[in-house]
Design an enzyme around this catalytic site. Structure first.
Site, PDB file in Angstrom:
ATOM      1  N   PHE A   1      42.835  44.806  54.793  1.00 16.67           N
ATOM      2  CA  PHE A   1      42.494  44.722  53.371  1.00 16.67           C
ATOM      3  C   PHE A   1      41.855  43.377  53.102  1.00 16.67           C
ATOM      4  CE2 PHE A   1      43.151  43.770  48.893  1.00 16.67           C
ATOM      5  CZ  PHE A   1      42.649  44.918  48.321  1.00 16.67           C
TER       6      PHE A   1
ATOM      7  N   ASP B   1      41.522  35.948  57.551  1.00 14.27           N
ATOM      8  CA  ASP B   1      41.846  36.168  56.141  1.00 14.27           C
ATOM      9  C   ASP B   1      43.316  35.813  55.912  1.00 14.27           C
ATOM     10  OD1 ASP B   1      42.470  37.098  53.620  1.00 14.27           O
ATOM     11  OD2 ASP B   1      41.309  38.959  53.802  1.00 14.27           O
TER      12      ASP B   1
ATOM     13  N   LYS C   1      45.829  34.022  46.540  1.00 14.12           N
ATOM     14  CA  LYS C   1      47.247  34.299  46.241  1.00 14.12           C
ATOM     15  C   LYS C   1      48.105  33.049  46.031  1.00 14.12           C
ATOM     16  CE  LYS C   1      47.424  39.129  47.392  1.00 14.12           C
ATOM     17  NZ  LYS C   1      46.545  39.825  48.305  1.00 14.12           N
TER      18      LYS C   1
HETATM   19  C1  LIG Z   1      45.165  40.390  48.228  1.00  9.98           C
HETATM   20  C2  LIG Z   1      44.257  40.241  49.396  1.00  9.98           C
HETATM   21  C3  LIG Z   1      42.868  40.096  49.223  1.00  9.98           C
HETATM   22  C4  LIG Z   1      42.194  40.237  47.879  1.00  9.98           C
HETATM   23  O1  LIG Z   1      42.555  39.221  47.023  1.00  9.98           O
HETATM   24  P1  LIG Z   1      42.198  39.361  45.445  1.00  9.98           P
HETATM   25  O2  LIG Z   1      42.620  38.046  44.888  1.00  9.98           O
HETATM   26  O3  LIG Z   1      42.998  40.528  44.947  1.00  9.98           O
HETATM   27  O4  LIG Z   1      40.752  39.605  45.348  1.00  9.98           O
HETATM   28  C5  LIG Z   1      42.099  39.862  50.337  1.00  9.98           C
HETATM   29  N1  LIG Z   1      42.644  39.759  51.553  1.00  9.98           N
HETATM   30  C6  LIG Z   1      43.967  39.894  51.756  1.00  9.98           C
HETATM   31  C7  LIG Z   1      44.522  39.754  53.140  1.00  9.98           C
HETATM   32  C8  LIG Z   1      44.818  40.160  50.691  1.00  9.98           C
HETATM   33  O5  LIG Z   1      46.128  40.334  50.894  1.00  9.98           O
END
Ligand SMILES: *Cc1c(COP(=O)(O)O)cnc(C)c1O
Length: 415
Positions: free
Chosen positions: A149, A234, A263
């Site tokens: 994701f 990521d 986050k």
């Molecule tokens: C939550 C998440 C995203 C997206 O972040 P947003 O602030 O919702 O755009 C991207 N990569 C990972 C691994 C995530 O957990």
């Protein structure tokens, strides 16, 4: 009804009373609870019912709700300077970037530079553009993992390895390729001269709290180095002490070329960041990328407060300690087959007779906020400041609910 009454919590009350209108677009399911305030690990809904927050707004409020240091920094900054645009600089963003660079240097990733943005998806978008500029014409493909994701904007969505999320929005942007997570041979087989970068999560968070298999990130980093590909990690969900190290990649001892954050970076203040090693960051020139809010003082004030506070409490150690509490409290729970994940990003894998959605709903009713991350897994991600007593309380709710559900299922079974 006066205008004032209408705008007050009566709106919320009506919504909860099942009025069929809603001011939000229907991209999210119906909200289960309306929360009014929070303090540390605790949340209270609009009826003043108390909950323990073992989700943290999806690994966001890692220092707890209404954290004093973050609140003070934000209120001070709000009265000092909010924003000036990127024609100028401000000391707040500068310090925040230097802190991130410092942490990355300590983590062994080398000297780098930061681009601030507003979310995880935006950090990934910036990384994708950086990879394309780095690769040059004809060498633009980003290889990422199935089950991954990376966000909801078109580029980040295209990188996300979940075909069901792409389905309603085809055609997806070109230049993305997906391989099974954890399979080095499959990754190598997907590489050709059009590939510029590999993009991976150290633990697939939204994918179900799936940690990278032993040795996987090390092998991928080696392949990227051999072939001159960017290794992009990521860390939006895993970064900033969540997994028991400052960054998820540290568990594997690798040093990525590009790393994305969001986050926990703002403890609830919307902010993201792209970090790249200096030689990689230098492929960007003025005008290649930007955002009105990049490095805005109000958001980066939160970043400074978060990092300083996490250093002061040794947040990675707190995550490791609380992980051990959770594992030990749940060790005797026969309804949990095993626990995946690291630090305070954990997936409780339920015995096959349970439906995680039903378990999530019961836990919420009992005052414990978690998330059914997939059909058999409950994600728990409490604040790194969680106390032992709170862990004991939360785990006893989990055990009580699972036993009750198991008992009622047994009672229904004809003998
Ligand atoms: C939550 C998440 C995203 C997206 O972040 P947003 O602030 O919702 O755009 C991207 N990569 C990972 C691994 C995530 O957990």
């Amino acid at each position: 009804m006066s205008k004032h009454d209408f705008l007050s919590s009566s709106v919320a009350q009506e919504l909860l009373a099942g009025q069929d209108w809603c001011p939000f677009m229907p991209v999210f399911g119906p909200p289960a609870v309306m929360f009014a305030r929070g303090q540390g690990t605790e949340l209270w809904d609009i009826n003043d019912k108390r909950y323990l927050d073992f989700l943290c707004g999806i690994a966001v409020t890692s220092l707890g709700h209404s954290n004093k240091a973050v609140a003070r920094a934000l209120s001070h900054q709000a009265e000092t300077l909010l924003h000036v645009s990127n024609f100028f600089s401000n000391p707040v963003a500068t310090e925040a970037a230097m802190l991130i660079n410092g942490l990355m240097r300590l983590a062994g990733a080398g000297e780098g530079q930061v681009f601030f943005c507003n979310s995880g998806a935006e950090a990934n978008e910036a990384a994708i553009k950086l990879a394309r500029k780095f690769g040059g014409r004809g060498r633009h493909v980003v290889v990422s993992a199935l089950g991954s994701f990376h966000g909801r904007t078109l580029g980040a969505l295209a990188a996300t390895g979940q075909p069901a999320k792409h389905e309603p929005f085809h055609p997806m942007p070109e230049g993305f390729r997906h391989v099974p997570y954890g399979d080095v041979d499959a990754l190598v087989a997907a590489l050709d001269p059009t590939v510029a970068a590999v993009l991976l999560e150290p633990i697939q968070g939204e994918g179900g709290v799936i940690p990278a298999p032993e040795g996987y990130l090390e092998s991928v980093a080696a392949v990227c180095r051999e072939r001159g590909l960017l290794f992009m990690v990521d860390e939006v969900q895993t970064g900033f002490a969540r997994t028991g190290q400052w960054f998820g990649f540290e568990h594997a001892g690798v040093s990525p070329d590009v790393v994305m954050f969001a986050k926990a970076l703002g403890n609830g203040m919307p902010v993201g960041a792209l970090w790249a090693r200096r030689d990689v960051a230098s492929v960007f020139s003025p005008g290649d990328h930007g955002s009105t809010y990049s490095g805005t003082a109000i958001a980066t004030a939160a970043v400074i407060a978060v990092i300083n506070e996490m250093m002061a409490i040794d947040a990675p150690a707190r995550a490791r300690e609380a992980e051990a509490w959770i594992r030990s409290e749940l060790a005797d729970c026969e309804h949990i087959t095993h626990i995946r994940g690291q630090g305070l990003l954990l997936g409780l894998v339920l015995a096959p007779e349970f439906d995680s959605k039903a378990v999530y709903t019961q836990l919420l009713d009992a005052g414990l906020v978690t998330n059914a991350v997939n059909a058999d897994t409950i994600r728990v991600a409490p604040p790194l400041t969680v106390s032992h007593a709170e862990v004991v309380e939360a785990c006893s709710i989990v055990k009580k609910i699972l036993s009750a559900l198991a008992a009622s299922a047994t009672n229904r079974t004809p003998l």
